[in-house]
Design a protein around this motif. Structure first.
Motif, PDB file in Angstrom:
ATOM      1  N   ARG A 616     -13.765   5.859 -12.584  1.00 33.33           N
ATOM      2  CA  ARG A 616     -13.019   4.846 -13.345  1.00 33.33           C
ATOM      3  C   ARG A 616     -12.716   3.614 -12.490  1.00 33.33           C
ATOM      4  N   LEU A 617     -12.679   3.782 -11.178  1.00 37.49           N
ATOM      5  CA  LEU A 617     -12.487   2.619 -10.307  1.00 37.49           C
ATOM      6  C   LEU A 617     -13.813   1.903 -10.077  1.00 37.49           C
ATOM      7  N   ARG A 618     -14.849   2.681  -9.884  1.00 39.52           N
ATOM      8  CA  ARG A 618     -16.162   2.078  -9.614  1.00 39.52           C
ATOM      9  C   ARG A 618     -16.610   1.205 -10.782  1.00 39.52           C
ATOM     10  N   LEU A 619     -16.245   1.634 -11.991  1.00 39.57           N
ATOM     11  CA  LEU A 619     -16.649   0.838 -13.152  1.00 39.57           C
ATOM     12  C   LEU A 619     -15.980  -0.542 -13.148  1.00 39.57           C
ATOM     13  N   LEU A 620     -14.855  -0.635 -12.455  1.00 37.83           N
ATOM     14  CA  LEU A 620     -14.182  -1.939 -12.365  1.00 37.83           C
ATOM     15  C   LEU A 620     -14.878  -2.866 -11.374  1.00 37.83           C
ATOM     16  N   HIS A 621     -15.608  -2.262 -10.442  1.00 33.51           N
ATOM     17  CA  HIS A 621     -16.224  -3.071  -9.379  1.00 33.51           C
ATOM     18  C   HIS A 621     -17.410  -2.268  -8.846  1.00 33.51           C
ATOM     19  N   THR A 622     -18.569  -2.499  -9.440  1.00 38.99           N
ATOM     20  CA  THR A 622     -19.683  -1.575  -9.191  1.00 38.99           C
ATOM     21  C   THR A 622     -20.448  -1.860  -7.903  1.00 38.99           C
ATOM     22  N   GLU A 623     -20.515  -3.140  -7.500  1.00 38.69           N
ATOM     23  CA  GLU A 623     -21.368  -3.490  -6.360  1.00 38.69           C
ATOM     24  C   GLU A 623     -20.666  -4.465  -5.424  1.00 38.69           C
ATOM     25  N   PRO A 624     -21.126  -4.538  -4.183  1.00 41.95           N
ATOM     26  CA  PRO A 624     -20.483  -5.467  -3.245  1.00 41.95           C
ATOM     27  C   PRO A 624     -20.814  -6.917  -3.578  1.00 41.95           C
ATOM     28  N   LYS A 625     -19.815  -7.766  -3.414  1.00 36.59           N
ATOM     29  CA  LYS A 625     -20.017  -9.177  -3.762  1.00 36.59           C
ATOM     30  C   LYS A 625     -19.726 -10.048  -2.555  1.00 36.59           C
ATOM     31  N   VAL A 626     -20.569 -11.029  -2.349  1.00 37.36           N
ATOM     32  CA  VAL A 626     -20.278 -12.027  -1.323  1.00 37.36           C
ATOM     33  C   VAL A 626     -20.001 -13.350  -2.034  1.00 37.36           C
ATOM     34  N   SER A 627     -18.852 -13.932  -1.731  1.00 37.20           N
ATOM     35  CA  SER A 627     -18.465 -15.190  -2.378  1.00 37.20           C
ATOM     36  C   SER A 627     -19.160 -16.351  -1.672  1.00 37.20           C
ATOM     37  N   ILE A 628     -19.837 -17.179  -2.460  1.00 38.87           N
ATOM     38  CA  ILE A 628     -20.547 -18.343  -1.905  1.00 38.87           C
ATOM     39  C   ILE A 628     -20.208 -19.553  -2.767  1.00 38.87           C
ATOM     40  N   ALA A 670     -17.577 -11.966   2.617  1.00 40.36           N
ATOM     41  CA  ALA A 670     -18.220 -10.714   2.209  1.00 40.36           C
ATOM     42  C   ALA A 670     -17.164  -9.625   2.061  1.00 40.36           C
ATOM     43  N   GLU A 671     -17.473  -8.641   1.229  1.00 39.95           N
ATOM     44  CA  GLU A 671     -16.538  -7.526   1.044  1.00 39.95           C
ATOM     45  C   GLU A 671     -16.747  -6.476   2.127  1.00 39.95           C
ATOM     46  N   ARG A 672     -15.669  -5.756   2.395  1.00 41.77           N
ATOM     47  CA  ARG A 672     -15.756  -4.768   3.467  1.00 41.77           C
ATOM     48  C   ARG A 672     -15.822  -3.350   2.895  1.00 41.77           C
ATOM     49  N   GLY A 673     -16.175  -2.430   3.776  1.00 42.30           N
ATOM     50  CA  GLY A 673     -15.998  -1.007   3.467  1.00 42.30           C
ATOM     51  C   GLY A 673     -17.066  -0.367   2.611  1.00 42.30           C
ATOM     52  N   TRP A 674     -18.182  -1.074   2.352  1.00 45.37           N
ATOM     53  CA  TRP A 674     -19.117  -0.533   1.366  1.00 45.37           C
ATOM     54  C   TRP A 674     -20.032   0.552   1.917  1.00 45.37           C
ATOM     55  N   TRP A 675     -20.061   1.659   1.193  1.00 43.07           N
ATOM     56  CA  TRP A 675     -21.104   2.675   1.279  1.00 43.07           C
ATOM     57  C   TRP A 675     -21.273   3.205  -0.129  1.00 43.07           C
ATOM     58  N   TYR A 676     -22.310   3.993  -0.350  1.00 41.85           N
ATOM     59  CA  TYR A 676     -22.647   4.384  -1.718  1.00 41.85           C
ATOM     60  C   TYR A 676     -22.634   5.906  -1.831  1.00 41.85           C
ATOM     61  N   PRO A 677     -21.508   6.484  -2.258  1.00 41.05           N
ATOM     62  CA  PRO A 677     -21.423   7.947  -2.325  1.00 41.05           C
ATOM     63  C   PRO A 677     -22.495   8.571  -3.215  1.00 41.05           C
ATOM     64  N   GLU A 678     -23.106   7.768  -4.087  1.00 40.77           N
ATOM     65  CA  GLU A 678     -24.121   8.313  -4.991  1.00 40.77           C
ATOM     66  C   GLU A 678     -25.504   8.376  -4.336  1.00 40.77           C
ATOM     67  N   LYS A 679     -25.654   7.803  -3.143  1.00 38.99           N
ATOM     68  CA  LYS A 679     -26.984   7.777  -2.513  1.00 38.99           C
ATOM     69  C   LYS A 679     -27.200   8.997  -1.616  1.00 38.99           C
ATOM     70  N   ASP A 680     -28.417   9.106  -1.099  1.00 43.15           N
ATOM     71  CA  ASP A 680     -28.794  10.246  -0.256  1.00 43.15           C
ATOM     72  C   ASP A 680     -27.866  10.332   0.963  1.00 43.15           C
ATOM     73  N   PRO A 681     -27.208  11.474   1.143  1.00 45.62           N
ATOM     74  CA  PRO A 681     -26.285  11.573   2.284  1.00 45.62           C
ATOM     75  C   PRO A 681     -26.986  11.705   3.631  1.00 45.62           C
ATOM     76  N   ARG A 682     -28.262  12.073   3.607  1.00 48.83           N
ATOM     77  CA  ARG A 682     -28.928  12.441   4.862  1.00 48.83           C
ATOM     78  C   ARG A 682     -29.466  11.230   5.616  1.00 48.83           C
ATOM     79  N   GLU A 683     -29.730  11.465   6.900  1.00 49.09           N
ATOM     80  CA  GLU A 683     -30.409  10.458   7.712  1.00 49.09           C
ATOM     81  C   GLU A 683     -31.759  10.125   7.077  1.00 49.09           C
ATOM     82  N   PRO A 684     -32.241   8.903   7.122  1.00 51.78           N
ATOM     83  CA  PRO A 684     -31.563   7.759   7.734  1.00 51.78           C
ATOM     84  C   PRO A 684     -30.676   6.988   6.760  1.00 51.78           C
ATOM     85  N   VAL A 685     -30.540   7.505   5.518  1.00 49.96           N
ATOM     86  CA  VAL A 685     -29.811   6.726   4.497  1.00 49.96           C
ATOM     87  C   VAL A 685     -28.306   6.788   4.741  1.00 49.96           C
TER      88      VAL A 685
END
Ligand code: SF4
Length: 726
Positions: A616-628, A670-685
């Protein structure tokens, strides 16, 4: 059976009061507590997601042991007994082979009982405990403490006639604070001045917005000082009776004219003069600073010095409606009194990594501050956060074995791959360890590299007794809403179990966190049969508010006065007066990196690197944004919503372009703290930790860090931006 438990949210530092409806032992609803003074019933989206966090299918529930290569993701579920036995045995081995200082610990923000960690490490014999302290609240706190004997961080906005919100955006990160600001304006006509390069949500509500060039905060503060002193707007009585060093200060600031400050900051001189006059004449006034001001590299402490000087000479220290120094809670057994710092030998203190160089936030400075604090307040500040190993120096010690080998690391509620600068170096360091233990709610990118991963209880599953980092005169208490689910435990239980295995038993008499809390509350003199009694009957204990405390006790400095020329800083070998310094050394490749990167800034609904897996939080802000800025984007051929590379001399990551006039031309945020819990947890991802994590682009080279506290620069980094092709 239905019960209503009294909890406090620990998804950020506001610690809002919550009421938790529990049916047959199971939390089923979480409400903002209307009687809680901090939030008065409000909840932000993070707090509202508490049950999603508690019951999330991906929460860590059992201890895991690595059985494959680091990062391969092959785990074996083991018992707590096995985990503690094996970790304790390895710690013993490292201590014998390399010395106790070869084991370190990294902690996160305010989720844990840090006094227990320090107690364990003092008994173990290692001084190498760390947090992101150099870039989070601590430099401002320590510089103020050197100058006037405690940080005046309790700004009384409601009684103030003018508030400078400096490097802080409560409208996006601390909603209760923003509400107080707006209420103050509505009821009292309080003027709000915001210092921020960006037209932030808070700046948009300001009476006066000062859009400085990123990283030039100290120039602005020095310009204010020049105006206030030369126009004789300072508080003559306070300066004469309660400060030392004013004449040296007067001489020092002559060079920092408003025109000079305009050249540095980009803010017109007449606006600087206007703001300085507002702050000095609309009394009482306060300055609310945010952690952006702790992230200015070499200019971090210099900025804090200048702001502290402003507060003091304008007579706003410890006055109603000004910046109040809370001091320690007078009767609680505070964090520092639980840490057993006296048991760490001088020999081991001297080995604290970085303490030969970054002296204010480590043993040399801590010792000097503590002498004065104890003399005046009766007790000092904790070593946790305020006396720590320097993180960039720690990563280098692990990676290169210099100045000595560090082989073991215990990480609690922290994700170093995303939270410290220079993520690649942090990664290389973690891969060198002989023992990496991570205790967390989730398997994070850092946990993927661990030897042992341990499941942590969250705030619904644990009691919390806090006096805000052990440095305030109030207590907030909350109870468990449920026993920890599955095999989750509190960090206290972890440290105690490890301590018992290592022969520290006599120092850990309290079997549970509730027992320890009850012990700490005893001197308050309440008739209590249990910790829960305290939560239900008392819950908050605010020491009676006192102002002008210095009239009776003086300031906790060597002279007993506000030291505008700080003898403690001088003794440590630093410039004792406010001065100008650039955040980073001059760039040698300015043409390659023509833009300025602001890396970070809190934003809803996330806190640091947390909460991306809460749907429910991710739906509020799905991807990292860089303000330009649209002009900059046009020059670079970048369109709204496109993925762009952000590149510095240290590395590159991608975020999605958000074209906005909130940032000036030539600056990106740029936004901080981004990783993607939905992606492959293993190396190298590793959950995509290299894709958008802005700390990949942040340097932490010790030569470019703040000389007092070791802060690395996240706020004005030369960079370039270009479209991701294909
Ligand atoms: S996360 Fe939200 S609800 Fe929780 S303490 Fe912070 S502001 Fe309050």
């Amino acid at each position: 059976m239905e019960e209503l438990k009294k909890a406090a949210c620990f998804f950020c530092h506001m610690n809002c009061g919550m009421l938790v409806k529990v049916v047959d032992g199971r939390p089923v609803a979480v409400y903002g507590d209307p009687e809680h003074p901090f939030n008065q019933g409000a909840q932000c989206p993070r707090g509202a997601s508490a049950l999603d966090h508690l019951y999330h299918p991906n929460r860590l529930n059992y201890p895991l042991k690595r059985v494959g290569a680091r990062g391969e993701g092959r785990w074996q579920r083991i018992s707590w007994e096995q985990a503690i036995t094996e970790i304790a045995a390895k710690l013993q081995e490292l201590r014998q082979k390399y010395g106790p200082e070869s084991v370190a610990s990294a902690g996160g923000t305010n989720r844990t009982d840090d006094w227990a960690r320090r107690r364990f490490f003092n008994l173990f014999g290692s001084p190498n405990v760390t947090h992101t302290a150099p870039v989070c609240w601590i430099p401002n706190f320590l510089v103020e403490t050197a100058m006037y004997g405690w940080s005046a961080f309790d700004s009384e906005v409601m009684g103030s006639r003018c508030v400078i919100v400096w490097g802080h955006n409560p409208a996006a990160s601390y909603l209760p604070e923003m509400r107080a600001l707006l209420e103050a304006r509505q009821s009292n006509g309080t003027k709000i001045i915001v210092v921020d390069p960006r037209l932030s949500e808070t700046a948009a509500k300001a009476d006066l917005w000062l859009p400085i060039r990123p990283g030039t905060d100290v120039a602005l503060a020095l310009g204010f000082l020049n105006v206030i002193i030369n126009e004789e707007l300072y508080d003559h009585d306070f300066v004469e009776n309660w400060t030392v060093g004013f004449e040296e200060l007067r001489k020092r600031v002559q060079e920092y004219t408003p025109e000079w400050a305009e050249e540095k900051t980009g803010v017109p001189a007449d606006k600087i003069v206007l703001a300085a006059r507002m702050y000095a004449t609309l009394k009482p006034a306060c300055i609310q600073w945010g952690v952006a001001t702790d992230q200015l590299g070499r200019a971090t402490s210099a900025g804090a010095q200048a702001r502290a000087t402003l507060r003091a000479i304008c007579g706003n220290l410890d006055v109603p409606g000004g910046d109040v120094m809370p001091g320690p809670h007078p009767t609680l057994i505070t964090d520092v009194e639980m840490e057993l710092n006296e048991l760490l030998s001088e020999e081991q203190r001297a080995k604290q990594l970085g303490s030969d160089r970054f002296k204010l936030n480590s043993w040399p400075g801590y010792r000097l501050l503590q002498e004065n604090l104890v003399r005046v307040w009766g007790k000092g500040i904790p070593a946790e956060w305020f006396c720590e190993a320097h993180p960039p120096t720690l990563w280098r010690a692990i990676r290169y074995g210099q100045p000595y080998a560090v082989k073991g690391l215990i990480v609690l509620a922290d994700n170093p791959l995303t939270s410290y600068g220079n993520s690649r170096l942090v990664y290389e360091a973690l891969m060198e360890l002989e023992l990496l233990v991570v205790m967390d709610y989730w398997v994070t990118p850092t946990a993927m590299l661990a030897d042992y991963v341990l499941p942590a209880a969250s705030w619904l599953e644990r009691p919390v007794l806090t006096s805000t980092y052990g440095v305030s005169d109030w207590i907030i208490a909350s109870e468990r809403s449920t026993a920890p689910l599955f095999e989750r435990k509190t960090d206290y239980e972890f440290w105690r179990a490890l301590a018992l295995k290592l022969g520290q038993g006599e120092y850990w008499p309290w079997e549970s966190l509730e027992e320890a809390a009850l012990h700490r509350l005893e001197p308050l003199g309440y008739e209590l049969t249990s910790y829960e009694d305290f939560v239900h009957q008392i819950r908050f204990d605010f020491a009676p508010r006192e102002y002008y405390k210095y009239l009776n006790q003086g300031f906790a400095t060597p002279s007993g006065k506000v030291e505008l020329k700080s003898s403690i800083l001088e003794k440590l070998g630093y410039d004792p007066l406010p001065h100008y310094v650039e955040p980073l050394p001059p760039s040698t490749n300015a043409s390659e990196y023509p833009l300025i990167l602001v890396a970070g800034g809190g934003f809803m609904p996330y806190f640091h690197s947390e909460h991306r897996q809460i749907t429910r939080l991710r739906l509020l802000h799905t991807e990292p944004k860089v303000s330009i800025n649209p002009e900059t984007a046009k020059e670079l051929g970048i369109r709204e919503g496109e993925w762009v590379w952000i590149e510095t001399a240290r590395g590159r990551v991608k975020q999605k372009a958000w074209l906005t006039t909130q940032v000036p031309s030539g600056v990106i945020q740029a936004e901080r703290g981004w990783w993607y819990p939905e992606k492959d947890p293993r190396e190298p991802v590793l959950y995509g930790v290299w894709e958008s994590n802005i700390n990949v682009c942040v340097d932490d080279e010790p030569d470019t860090c703040d000389p007092l506290c070791g802060s690395w620069c996240t706020r004005s980094i030369p960079c370039r931006v270009y479209r991701v092709e294909g």
